[in-house]
Design a protein around this motif. Structure first.
Motif, short mmCIF file in Angstrom:
data_model
loop_
_atom_site.label_atom_id
_atom_site.label_comp_id
_atom_site.label_asym_id
_atom_site.label_seq_id
_atom_site.Cartn_x
_atom_site.Cartn_y
_atom_site.Cartn_z
N TYR A 1 -3.94 -15.37 11.94
CA TYR A 1 -3.18 -14.75 12.94
C TYR A 1 -2.22 -13.73 12.08
N ARG A 2 -2.42 -13.57 10.87
CA ARG A 2 -1.36 -12.79 10.10
C ARG A 2 -1.49 -11.10 10.51
N HIS A 3 -2.55 -10.54 10.58
CA HIS A 3 -2.53 -9.27 10.66
C HIS A 3 -2.24 -8.75 12.18
N ASN A 4 -2.58 -9.60 13.10
CA ASN A 4 -2.17 -9.40 14.40
C ASN A 4 -0.52 -9.21 14.56
N PHE A 5 -0.05 -10.46 13.94
CA PHE A 5 1.27 -10.46 13.86
C PHE A 5 1.98 -9.43 13.19
N ALA A 6 1.78 -9.03 12.12
CA ALA A 6 2.35 -8.05 11.43
C ALA A 6 2.49 -6.54 12.33
N LEU A 7 1.21 -6.20 12.91
CA LEU A 7 1.04 -5.16 13.62
C LEU A 7 1.99 -5.18 14.79
N GLN A 8 1.85 -6.31 15.61
CA GLN A 8 2.64 -6.53 16.80
C GLN A 8 4.05 -6.73 16.80
N TYR A 9 4.43 -7.50 15.82
CA TYR A 9 5.85 -8.00 15.88
C TYR A 9 6.78 -6.73 15.17
N MET A 10 6.14 -6.14 14.24
CA MET A 10 7.17 -5.11 13.75
C MET A 10 7.16 -3.96 14.55
N VAL A 11 6.22 -3.58 15.14
CA VAL A 11 6.16 -2.71 16.24
C VAL A 11 7.19 -2.68 17.28
N GLU A 12 7.07 -4.06 17.58
CA GLU A 12 7.99 -4.52 18.98
C GLU A 12 9.27 -4.54 18.43
N ILE A 13 9.62 -5.04 17.26
CA ILE A 13 10.89 -5.15 16.78
C ILE A 13 11.70 -3.72 16.70
N ARG A 14 11.01 -2.67 16.24
CA ARG A 14 11.22 -1.51 15.84
C ARG A 14 11.53 -0.73 17.34
N LYS A 15 10.72 -0.83 18.33
CA LYS A 15 10.86 -0.01 19.60
C LYS A 15 11.75 -0.65 20.37
#
Length: 635
Positions: A193-207
Motif C-alpha cells: 500500500y506504500r506507493h498509493n499512500f504516499a501519493l494520496q496522503y501527501m497531496v491531500e494533507i497539503r491541499k
C-alpha cells in the motif's frame, strides 16, 4: 524641598504615568493606606475595607504576601529603587482572584533616611495572566496527552519526515524512538500500500490541510496493523509547517469485521440454500425471515410468512406445548429445545415438523430473536405409524394364533376323548352283529358275544352311539366355528326379552329349584351377535340352576351397567359356589366339572369364554363355596 528635588525625574514620571491605573499611597509610620477611585473600581473593594496595611494584605492571596515581602523590605532599606511584582486579589464575591501588576517607589523619607511614605500602582493583568495560565495548562496537557495517552500521536514535517512520536505508538509498533524519528512516515506502511499512500496522503494533507483514513502499518515483528488516522496541518509561518497525527489501532475491529463478514456470508449461504427450513422469529412469535425450504414446506411465500406468526400455522393441539418451551427459553431455563409438532400448510394439509430452536440475546440481556430449524418428518411419522400399526396387528395376530393353537389343542383333546368312546362302542356293536350273523350260519362258538345281546338290542345301541357321536361332532363344529372367528352379524340384543325367552326354556328347572329371578338393567340393549348373547345367558342361567344349593331357594340376578366405552353384564346366584383357590385356573377349561351332576359335561363355560374372547370381550368370575357365584362379562 520640592518633590522634583527629592526624586529623580524618571521616578517622578513613573508616578505620573501610573495615574491611569489604580494608585495607592502608604503611610509607613501609621500603616494607613489610600487607594484611588480607579483602584476601587478595578478591584471592587470600598474605602472602609482597605483603610490599613493589615486590611489591605488580608485581601491578597497568602502566597503572594509571602513572595513579595523580601522585595518590599529591600525597597524600604533603599537597596532597590523600584518594587515590581505580580499579586492576586480575592474577588469580593469570593469566587476567585484578580491578577495585578504591582509597582512602587519610596516617595518620602525622614532626616535619617527612613521611608515615611510609599506610592505605587496596581495594573489589572487578569486577562493576560489567564491567557498565560491557559497556555501553560495547554502545554502541560498536551505533554501529558502526548506522553501518557493510550492513543497514537506523532508529528511530521511537510515532507513526511517524522519529528516526534509518543510512547504508546512506540510500544504498539514495537520500535524505539531512534528507529522512527527522522525517518519518512511511509517507511511504516506495508509495501503493498506504500506507493498509493504516499501519493494520496501527501497531496491531500497539503491541499486540504487534513487527511484521514486507514493506514496499513507493519509492526517491527512483521505483523500487519490497521490504524485509523486523523491528521491536521498546522502553520507557524509560511516557512514553518508541521502535521500532528492522531491514530487508533483498528486491527481487532477490522479482523472482527472480517470474521463477522465471513460468518454472515456463511450463515447467508446456509440460510438461503439449506434443504432444512430455517426461520428467524421475534420473541412475540412473528416471522422475521424465512428461507426457501421453509416457504416450500409451508406452501406460503416469504412475504406471506412475514405477515404471520408461528402460532398461525401451528396445529392447535401442539401449540400449548410449544409455547411452554418458548417461555422456558425466555426465562433462561433452556438454551435450546427440540419438539415434534404439526404445521398446517396454506392448502390445509397437516405436516409433521421436527423443530429445533435456539435464542439469540442482545448485549443488554434482552431476547433478540429465535433461530428455528425445521425438518419435514411427515413421511417418517407415517412410516412409524404404519410400523406401529403392523406391530400391533402382528401382536394381536400372535395372541390370536396362540389362542387358536390352544383351542386347537383342546379340540384335539375333545376329538380324542369324546369320539373315542362312541367309535369304540359302534365297533363293538358291529362285532356283535357280525357274531350274530355267524351264529345263524352255525359257525360261531357257543360262548361268542352274540349270546350276550340280541341283534335288536345291538341296533338300538348303535343308534344311540351314532346319535351321541353326531352330537359330539356338532359340539366340536360349533367350538371350531367360534374359534376360527367366523364373521357374525351384530344385533341390538334386548336383554330383558332374551332373558324371558331363556326362562321359558328352563321353566321346569326354575319351578323345581324354586328360583327367584331378578333383572337390574342399567343398559337395556347391547350390540352383540344375538346367537352368542343367547348362548352366554343360557349357559350362565342353566349353570346357576344346576348348581343351586338344595338347602335354600335359588336366587338369580341379571344386571347390566355402562362402564366407560364398554357394557358390563353380570349373572349372580346364591348357589354352591366354587373353590377358586383350587379350581380357578381350570374353571373355563374344556371338560372341567367341579360338582357331582350327571348332566355336567364341562363344555358350557368353555364355549361362552371362547365366544366372548373371539369378539374382544372378557369374562371373569367371583365365587365362594356355599355363598354363590357371579360371572361378569365385559363387551
Amino acid at each position: 524641598m520640592s518633590i522634583e528635588s527629592k526624586f529623580p525625574v524618571n521616578d517622578w514620571q513613573l508616578a505620573l504615568e501610573a495615574l491611569n491605573d489604580g494608585v495607592w499611597n502608604l503611610n509607613v509610620q501609621t500603616s494607613e493606606v489610600w487607594f484611588s477611585e480607579k483602584w476601587h473600581q478595578t478591584f471592587g473593594y470600598s474605602k472602609e475595607e482597605v483603610k490599613t496595611l493589615e486590611a489591605w494584605l488580608s485581601k491578597l492571596h497568602p502566597g503572594d504576601v509571602a513572595d513579595g515581602t523580601d522585595q518590599f523590605e529591600r525597597l524600604l532599606r533603599g537597596e532597590i529603587k523600584t518594587y515590581s511584582t505580580t499579586i492576586r486579589y480575592k474577588e469580593p464575591s469570593g469566587d476567585g482572584y484578580k491578577w495585578a501588576l504591582s509597582k512602587a517607589i519610596v516617595f518620602d523619607r525622614d532626616q535619617d533616611g527612613n521611608p515615611r511614605r510609599i506610592i505605587g500602582t496596581h495594573t489589572d493583568i487578569t486577562s493576560q495572566k489567564k491567557s498565560e495560565q491557559a497556555l501553560i495548562e495547554s502545554k502541560r496537557r498536551y505533554k501529558a496527552l502526548f506522553e501518557y495517552s493510550a492513543a497514537m500521536i506523532c508529528t511530521h514535517d511537510i515532507n513526511g519526515i517524522i519529528t516526534s512520536i509518543n510512547p504508546y505508538t512506540l510500544e504498539l509498533l514495537g520500535y524505539t524512538e531512534q528507529e522512527i524519528v527522522g525517518k519518512p512516515v511511509t517507511n511504516l506502511i506495508h509495501e503493498k500500500y506504500r506507493h498509493n499512500f504516499a501519493l494520496q496522503y501527501m497531496v491531500e494533507i497539503r491541499k486540504k490541510g487534513k487527511a484521514s483514513g486507514i493506514m496499513h502499518v507493519v509492526k517491527k515483528n512483521g505483523q500487519l496493523a490497521y490504524l485509523l488516522y486523523h491528521n491536521h496541518l498546522f502553520k507557524q509561518s509560511d516557512d514553518v509547517q508541521y502535521v500532528i497525527g492522531f491514530g487508533q489501532d483498528f486491527t481487532d475491529r477490522i479482523m472482527a469485521e472480517d470474521a463477522l463478514r465471513h460468518s454472515m456470508e456463511t450463515f447467508s449461504s446456509v440460510f438461503t440454500y439449506s434443504a432444512t427450513g430455517i426461520g428467524l422469529v421475534s420473541p412475540e412469535g412473528r416471522w422475521l425471515d424465512a428461507n426457501m425450504a421453509l416457504c416450500e414446506m409451508t406452501e406460503y411465500s416469504k412475504q406471506e410468512l412475514l405477515n404471520m406468526s408461528f402460532q398461525d400455522i401451528t396445529h392447535s393441539e401442539d401449540l400449548k406445548a410449544d409455547l411452554i418451551l418458548v417461555q422456558r427459553m425466555l426465562n433462561k431455563e433452556l438454551s435450546t429445545y427440540n419438539l415434534e409438532k404439526r404445521y398446517i400448510t396454506k392448502s390445509g394439509k397437516i405436516i409433521w415438523i421436527l423443530l429445533t430452536v435456539s435464542l439469540v440475546w442482545k448485549a443488554d440481556g434482552s431476547p433478540d430473536f429465535f433461530i428455528s430449524q425445521l425438518m419435514d418428518v411427515t413421511r417418517r411419522k407415517q412410516l412409524l405409524d404404519e410400523i406401529n400399526n403392523k406391530n400391533t396387528e402382528l401382536q394381536a395376530t400372535q395372541v390370536s394364533l396362540q389362542k387358536k393353537i390352544t383351542q386347537l389343542e383342546e379340540l384335539s383333546h375333545i376329538i380324542a376323548h369324546n369320539l373315542r368312546g362312541p367309535a369304540a362302542n359302534i365297533k363293538l356293536l358291529a362285532d356283535i352283529l357280525k357274531s350274530t350273523t355267524e351264529q345263524t350260519s352255525g359257525t360261531a362258538d357257543e360262548n361268542s358275544m352274540a349270546n350276550l345281546m340280541s341283534s335288536e338290542q345291538a341296533i338300538a345301541f348303535i343308534h344311540d352311539a351314532s346319535t351321541s357321536l353326531m352330537n359330539t361332532l356338532e359340539s366340536v363344529l360349533m367350538i371350531a366355528k367360534i374359534s376360527l372367528n367366523k364373521e357374525m352379524p351384530y344385533d341390538d340384543c334386548d336383554i330383558e326379552a332374551i332373558a324371558e325367552d331363556i326362562k321359558n326354556q328352563l321353566h321346569g328347572l326354575l319351578v323345581e329349584k324354586k328360583a327367584d329371578f331378578e333383572l337390574k338393567l342399567g343398559v337395556k340393549k347391547i350390540s352383540y351377535p344375538k346367537i352368542y348373547m343367547e348362548s352366554i345367558l343360557y349357559n350362565l342361567l342353566n349353570n346357576a340352576l344346576k348348581y343351586s344349593d338344595p338347602q335354600k331357594d335359588a336366587k338369580i340376578t341379571i344386571s347390566t351397567r355402562p362402564e366407560g366405552k364398554h357394557v358390563v353384564l353380570s349373572v349372580g346366584d346364591n348357589g354352591l359356589g366354587i373353590n377358586l383357590q383350587m379350581y380357578g385356573h381350570k374353571i373355563f377349561k374344556l371338560n372341567q366339572v367341579f360338582h357331582d351332576n350327571k348332566d355336567s359335561k364341562g363344555v358350557g363355560l368353555f364355549l361362552i369364554k371362547t365366544q366372548i374372547e373371539s369378539l374382544g370381550g372378557t369374562i371373569e368370575v367371583k365365587s365362594e363355596e356355599k355363598v354363590g357365584s357371579e360371572f361378569t362379562v365385559t363387551f
